[in-house]
Design a protein around this motif. Structure first.
Motif, PDB file in Angstrom:
ATOM      1  N   ALA A  11       0.855  -1.200   0.000  1.00 17.19           N
ATOM      2  CA  ALA A  11       0.000   0.000   0.000  1.00 17.19           C
ATOM      3  C   ALA A  11       0.884   1.241   0.000  1.00 17.19           C
ATOM      4  O   ALA A  11       2.023   1.209   0.488  1.00 17.19           O
ATOM      5  CB  ALA A  11      -0.917   0.010   1.220  1.00 17.19           C
ATOM      6  N   VAL A  12       0.368   2.334  -0.569  1.00 14.80           N
ATOM      7  CA  VAL A  12       1.046   3.633  -0.525  1.00 14.80           C
ATOM      8  C   VAL A  12       0.010   4.700  -0.214  1.00 14.80           C
ATOM      9  O   VAL A  12      -1.178   4.521  -0.484  1.00 14.80           O
ATOM     10  CB  VAL A  12       1.765   3.963  -1.855  1.00 14.80           C
ATOM     11  N   ALA A  38       3.212   3.089 -10.867  1.00 13.39           N
ATOM     12  CA  ALA A  38       4.068   3.825  -9.924  1.00 13.39           C
ATOM     13  C   ALA A  38       3.829   3.359  -8.485  1.00 13.39           C
ATOM     14  O   ALA A  38       4.772   3.219  -7.705  1.00 13.39           O
ATOM     15  CB  ALA A  38       3.810   5.327 -10.050  1.00 13.39           C
ATOM     16  N   ALA A  39       2.562   3.090  -8.149  1.00 14.55           N
ATOM     17  CA  ALA A  39       2.240   2.620  -6.794  1.00 14.55           C
ATOM     18  C   ALA A  39       2.849   1.241  -6.546  1.00 14.55           C
ATOM     19  O   ALA A  39       3.390   0.979  -5.456  1.00 14.55           O
ATOM     20  CB  ALA A  39       0.728   2.583  -6.601  1.00 14.55           C
ATOM     21  N   HIS A  40       2.777   0.349  -7.516  1.00 19.31           N
ATOM     22  CA  HIS A  40       3.394  -0.975  -7.389  1.00 19.31           C
ATOM     23  C   HIS A  40       4.911  -0.844  -7.243  1.00 19.31           C
ATOM     24  O   HIS A  40       5.530  -1.569  -6.446  1.00 19.31           O
ATOM     25  CB  HIS A  40       3.066  -1.834  -8.614  1.00 19.31           C
ATOM     26  N   GLY A  81      -9.593  -1.414 -11.188  1.00 14.94           N
ATOM     27  CA  GLY A  81      -8.578  -2.245 -10.543  1.00 14.94           C
ATOM     28  C   GLY A  81      -7.286  -1.492 -10.307  1.00 14.94           C
ATOM     29  O   GLY A  81      -7.251  -0.268 -10.258  1.00 14.94           O
ATOM     30  N   GLY A  82      -6.210  -2.246 -10.151  1.00 13.37           N
ATOM     31  CA  GLY A  82      -4.894  -1.667  -9.885  1.00 13.37           C
ATOM     32  C   GLY A  82      -4.642  -1.406  -8.419  1.00 13.37           C
ATOM     33  O   GLY A  82      -3.579  -1.682  -7.892  1.00 13.37           O
ATOM     34  N   TYR A  83      -5.651  -0.855  -7.755  1.00 15.29           N
ATOM     35  CA  TYR A  83      -5.602  -0.596  -6.318  1.00 15.29           C
ATOM     36  C   TYR A  83      -7.006  -0.269  -5.851  1.00 15.29           C
ATOM     37  O   TYR A  83      -7.880   0.086  -6.649  1.00 15.29           O
ATOM     38  CB  TYR A  83      -4.654   0.576  -5.985  1.00 15.29           C
ATOM     39  N   GLU A  84      -7.213  -0.392  -4.544  1.00 13.08           N
ATOM     40  CA  GLU A  84      -8.442   0.109  -3.924  1.00 13.08           C
ATOM     41  C   GLU A  84      -8.078   1.350  -3.147  1.00 13.08           C
ATOM     42  O   GLU A  84      -7.087   1.375  -2.428  1.00 13.08           O
ATOM     43  CB  GLU A  84      -9.041  -0.946  -2.980  1.00 13.08           C
ATOM     44  N   ASP A 129      -4.451   0.773  -1.824  1.00 12.62           N
ATOM     45  CA  ASP A 129      -4.216  -0.575  -1.308  1.00 12.62           C
ATOM     46  C   ASP A 129      -4.080  -1.542  -2.485  1.00 12.62           C
ATOM     47  O   ASP A 129      -5.010  -1.716  -3.272  1.00 12.62           O
ATOM     48  CB  ASP A 129      -5.388  -0.979  -0.402  1.00 12.62           C
ATOM     49  N   LEU A 130      -2.914  -2.176  -2.611  1.00 12.17           N
ATOM     50  CA  LEU A 130      -2.635  -3.074  -3.729  1.00 12.17           C
ATOM     51  C   LEU A 130      -2.832  -4.540  -3.365  1.00 12.17           C
ATOM     52  O   LEU A 130      -2.637  -5.419  -4.212  1.00 12.17           O
ATOM     53  CB  LEU A 130      -1.179  -2.886  -4.198  1.00 12.17           C
TER      54      LEU A 130
END
Length: 366
Positions: free
Chosen positions: A139-140, A314-316, A342-345, A352-353
């Motif tokens: 998560a970021v 970038a978050a991943h 998707g990709g994150y919540e 949140d990944l």
């Protein structure tokens, strides 16, 4: 007797590549010191492997920063697609080097292809991209940016950011120092308990940058960071601001390769380096992060006007590597539409990944 090598295909061989425009309107015009935009005019790259795995990449050209626009990016992307057809995505580093050796002036296109290659490959492997990058976290938490607007509007935007759970606000400065100080004051009033960072986007002289920080200090406002106060080629000006300020100074437009970042750090020009995948691509970004870690230089991640797709990448990247002090991945919140899911919540500023099963976890909205 000479050996004849037969070309073998594997499940990760690239079977097809498509390139298309990706245009997304903004909620409102976004103005910084180097220009204004009301629409993200990007390029979508889709790579399909022999085993059916599909990977997505996004190029987000921005003329004032990168010297690219959508037309040049589309043209370069078509040429890159022809180069990669039939190659094995498992060799993503050598493929990235090939593209960058030929299309180095189209950095966002190279980044978009690296993104699509890694998304397709990690989908094929059944591995989330953040785990592929090292799995330091899943998560970021991003800030949100306030552009060059009148103080009254800056106040409203700050209030709205607090209401949605944002804990850090980045304020665009770099125009008129008085107006900039008034804008920062308005944001502080609207969001009294959040961290503030400033981004001048090359808009100041060294003296103006220090004048702005001094005026804010007199008002008991101490930013966490001042990003790219001076023009990108003015390394001495960057060093002057860094050495005469107690506020950490970040290089953004000035920092684009591991070699050039090593030079900035060695000359004492910066305290923080802002990595943007669109500037450097993923392979070079890994090297920049390594240089910063080795020299105890704080890491930041930023973005151009990117959709959920490139922001997920970038978050991943950040979650997988870990150790980033400043995270500025807010651009999907500035867009009026979202062509991806998707990709994150997202919860507040948190991406949140953990729910991603493979690759970026992105799919196109039907």
């Amino acid at each position: 007797m000479a050996h004849i090598q037969h070309r073998r295909t594997t499940g990760t061989t690239i079977a097809a590549i498509s390139v298309e425009p990706l245009n997304i309107p903004l909620l409102e015009p976004f103005t910084i010191a180097t220009g204004s935009t009301s629409e993200a005019r990007n390029v979508l790259i889709t790579i399909t492997l022999e085993d059916g795995s599909v990977g997505y990449g996004e190029a987000a050209p921005f003329l004032p920063s990168l010297g690219e626009d959508q037309n040049t990016a589309l043209a370069a992307a078509q040429s890159c697609a022809a180069l990669l057809q039939g190659k094995d995505a498992a060799h993503w580093r050598s493929l990235a080097r090939l593209l960058r050796s030929l299309y180095f002036s189209q950095s966002s296109v190279c980044a978009g292809f690296e993104m699509a290659l890694l998304d397709a490959l990690t989908r094929s492997y059944g591995l989330p991209l953040y785990a592929f990058f090292g799995g330091a976290g899943n998560a970021v938490e991003t800030d949100i940016s306030i552009p060059l607007v009148e103080p009254e509007h800056a106040y409203e935007l700050a209030r709205a950011a607090v209401e949605r759970g944002i804990r850090t606000i980045k304020i665009k400065v770099g125009s008129d120092v008085r107006e900039d100080v008034a804008r920062v004051e308005a944001v502080r009033e609207g969001a009294p308990n959040v961290g503030l960072t400033l981004d001048a986007n090359q808009g100041y002289t060294p003296a103006e940058a220090l004048l702005c920080l001094e005026a804010l200090d007199e008002r008991d406002i101490r930013p966490l960071l001042l990003e790219q106060p001076v023009p990108k080629d003015d390394y001495e000006g960057l060093r002057y601001v860094t050495q005469h300020s107690r506020v950490p100074v970040a290089a953004d437009e000035s920092a684009y390769s591991a070699a050039n970042v090593a030079h900035l750090i060695a000359m004492g020009a910066v305290n923080v380096v802002n990595i943007k995948l669109m500037k450097s691509g993923i392979v070079e970004a890994l090297d920049i992060a390594a240089v910063c870690r080795a020299t105890h230089t704080q890491l930041m991640i930023g973005a151009m006007m990117e959709s959920r797709l490139a922001i997920s990448a970038a978050a991943h990247f950040v979650a997988g590597l870990g150790g980033f002090r400043f995270i500025d991945l807010d651009t999907p919140m500035l867009l009026a539409a979202d062509p991806f899911i998707g990709g994150y919540e997202q919860r507040g500023g948190l991406y949140d990944l953990s729910g991603v099963e493979s690759g970026l976890g992105i799919s196109r909205r039907q």
